[in-house]
Design an enzyme around this catalytic site. Structure first.
Site, PDB file in Angstrom:
ATOM      1  N   GLY A  66      34.666 135.719  27.952  1.00  0.00           N
ATOM      2  CA  GLY A  66      34.766 134.339  27.475  1.00  0.00           C
ATOM      3  C   GLY A  66      34.880 133.251  28.521  1.00  0.00           C
ATOM      4  O   GLY A  66      35.121 132.104  28.183  1.00  0.00           O
ATOM      5  N   SER A  89      37.226 126.753  30.893  1.00  0.00           N
ATOM      6  CA  SER A  89      37.462 127.777  29.861  1.00  0.00           C
ATOM      7  C   SER A  89      38.911 128.257  29.842  1.00  0.00           C
ATOM      8  O   SER A  89      39.525 128.455  30.900  1.00  0.00           O
ATOM      9  CB  SER A  89      36.566 129.000  30.119  1.00  0.00           C
ATOM     10  N   ILE A  90      39.431 128.475  28.641  1.00  0.00           N
ATOM     11  CA  ILE A  90      40.773 129.054  28.516  1.00  0.00           C
ATOM     12  C   ILE A  90      40.789 130.428  29.187  1.00  0.00           C
ATOM     13  O   ILE A  90      41.766 130.778  29.857  1.00  0.00           O
ATOM     14  CB  ILE A  90      41.185 129.140  27.028  1.00  0.00           C
ATOM     15  N   VAL A 120      28.451 139.411  22.650  1.00  0.00           N
ATOM     16  CA  VAL A 120      29.298 140.229  21.766  1.00  0.00           C
ATOM     17  C   VAL A 120      28.731 140.358  20.350  1.00  0.00           C
ATOM     18  O   VAL A 120      29.298 141.066  19.527  1.00  0.00           O
ATOM     19  CB  VAL A 120      30.765 139.733  21.698  1.00  0.00           C
ATOM     20  N   TYR A 141      37.079 121.882  11.075  1.00  0.00           N
ATOM     21  CA  TYR A 141      37.130 123.229  11.686  1.00  0.00           C
ATOM     22  C   TYR A 141      36.426 124.233  10.758  1.00  0.00           C
ATOM     23  O   TYR A 141      35.827 125.201  11.224  1.00  0.00           O
ATOM     24  CB  TYR A 141      38.563 123.640  12.020  1.00  0.00           C
ATOM     25  N   LYS A 201      38.806 132.517  12.015  1.00  0.00           N
ATOM     26  CA  LYS A 201      40.073 132.743  12.745  1.00  0.00           C
ATOM     27  C   LYS A 201      41.099 133.424  11.841  1.00  0.00           C
ATOM     28  O   LYS A 201      41.925 134.209  12.333  1.00  0.00           O
ATOM     29  CB  LYS A 201      40.628 131.435  13.305  1.00  0.00           C
ATOM     30  N   ILE A 239      42.466 122.025  23.406  1.00  0.00           N
ATOM     31  CA  ILE A 239      42.256 121.874  24.854  1.00  0.00           C
ATOM     32  C   ILE A 239      40.793 121.479  25.060  1.00  0.00           C
ATOM     33  O   ILE A 239      39.899 122.068  24.436  1.00  0.00           O
ATOM     34  CB  ILE A 239      42.536 123.204  25.609  1.00  0.00           C
ATOM     35  N   THR A 279      37.563 121.842  26.312  1.00  0.00           N
ATOM     36  CA  THR A 279      36.717 122.873  26.940  1.00  0.00           C
ATOM     37  C   THR A 279      35.289 122.671  26.448  1.00  0.00           C
ATOM     38  O   THR A 279      35.037 121.807  25.605  1.00  0.00           O
ATOM     39  CB  THR A 279      37.162 124.296  26.523  1.00  0.00           C
ATOM     40  N   LEU A 280      34.377 123.514  26.925  1.00  0.00           N
ATOM     41  CA  LEU A 280      32.989 123.467  26.444  1.00  0.00           C
ATOM     42  C   LEU A 280      32.939 123.604  24.917  1.00  0.00           C
ATOM     43  O   LEU A 280      32.221 122.874  24.242  1.00  0.00           O
ATOM     44  CB  LEU A 280      32.190 124.597  27.124  1.00  0.00           C
ATOM     45  N   ALA A 281      33.732 124.543  24.379  1.00  0.00           N
ATOM     46  CA  ALA A 281      33.727 124.778  22.927  1.00  0.00           C
ATOM     47  C   ALA A 281      34.311 123.603  22.156  1.00  0.00           C
ATOM     48  O   ALA A 281      34.149 123.512  20.946  1.00  0.00           O
ATOM     49  CB  ALA A 281      34.485 126.060  22.595  1.00  0.00           C
TER      50      ALA A 281
END
Ligand code: NAD
Ligand code: 0WE
Length: 256
Positions: free
Chosen positions: A13, A19-20, A65, A155, A162, A191, A193-195
């Site tokens: 990931g 990234s986290i 994945v 979301y 999730k 946070i 990030t890219l996502a």
């Protein structure tokens, strides 16, 4: 001696330095872990390889994945190289961008299946391949978000995925405890990030944290990384099947 000295594991990931998974990898390395990294595709390899090399990664491998064969190849290569592993970091999620904008009831069958496949089922597939390599037990973590438990605007299908991911954590933990393998999730606050980029009103999520979270701020990739060290090291030896919150306390307050 670091908390992770002598432990080897795979990080799924990392896309870039935001990234986290990258925050987690840095904290793991600081505690002495030996790391392998996977990247989604060639475009990302260019970004991930230098980052991984800076943490002395022993293996840097491609892995979508969504493909069982690619997951199997990763673990086959790792088995040849290392023989066994101690931990896995699963920090992967994906949904069709449109499904994070449209009304939730407009989610297509294909969009629902895609989000579930990449964001939830992939943990099951990765864990299945990891188990035979965790010969002295092990620890697996994944990343989740509050939208699994509450209807967070936009979301949408990711929240459903999730929820399935968190339930998968409990079923995997129940099954694998007798092998000394622990499975946990970290529920991180928002946070950048890219996502998170291009998410409608992401700034509003950040402002909600600044205004209402008990700590009056967002959390950092490093703070998530520190909880990852706890869960993946022997410090977390009594903890499995848990969703561990790293959210500046946001979950405990009522806002809006
Ligand atoms: P990110 O974009 O840096 O990481 C997401 C990763 O998923 C990327 O590396 C991407 O390449 C990978 N990925 C997507 N599809 C894939 C596929 N088919 N096969 C392999 N890899 C694939 O963003 P991030 O925010 O660091 O996300 C990491 C995890 O943290 C995700 O599970 C996300 O849901 C979760 N999370 C993020 C936040 C946030 O606000 N950023 C909050 C809580 C939880
Ligand atoms: O899990 C996530 C984001 C996951 C994600 C992001 C994207 C954007 C790009 C999954 N798939 C895609 N597909 C793309 O094409 N988070 C926890 C971050 C996030 O996303 C939100 C949030 C938060 C927080 C979307 C709506 C509302 C809040």
């Amino acid at each position: 001696m670091g908390l992770m000295t002598g432990k080897r594991g795979i990080v799924f990931g990392v896309a870039n330095e935001m990234s986290i998974a990258w925050g987690i990898a840095q904290q793991l390395r600081e505690q002495g872990a030996t790391l392998a990294f996977t990247y989604l595709n060639e475009a990302l390899e260019k970004r991930v390889r230098p980052l991984a090399e800076s943490l002395d990664a022993e293996l840097i491998l491609p892995c979508n994945v969504g493909d069982d064969g690619e997951i199997e190849t990763v673990f086959k290569t790792v088995e040849e190289q290392w023989g066994q592993i101690d931990f896995v970091v699963h920090a992967v999620a994906f949904a069709d961008r449109e499904d994070l904008k449209r009304p939730f009831s407009q989610t297509s069958r294909a969009g629902f299946a895609l989000a579930m496949d990449i964001s939830a089922y992939s943990l099951v597939a990765v864990t299945r391949c990891a188990v035979p390599l965790m010969k002295d037990g092990g620890s697996i973590i994944t990343l989740t978000y509050l939208g699994s438990q509450r209807a967070v605007p936009n979301y949408n299908v990711m929240g459903v995925a999730k929820a399935a991911l968190e339930s998968s954590v409990r079923y995997l933990a129940a099954e694998l405890g007798e092998k000394g393998i622990r499975v946990n999730a970290i529920s991180a606050g928002p946070i950048r990030t890219l996502a998170a980029s291009g998410i409608a009103n992401f700034r509003a999520k950040i402002k909600l944290m600044d205004d209402y979270a008990p700590l009056r701020r967002t959390v950092t990739q490093t703070e998530v990384g520190n909880s990852a060290v706890y869960l993946l090291s022997d410090l977390g030896s009594g903890v499995t099947g848990e969703v561990h919150l790293v959210d500046a306390g946001f979950n405990v307050v009522v806002s809006a």
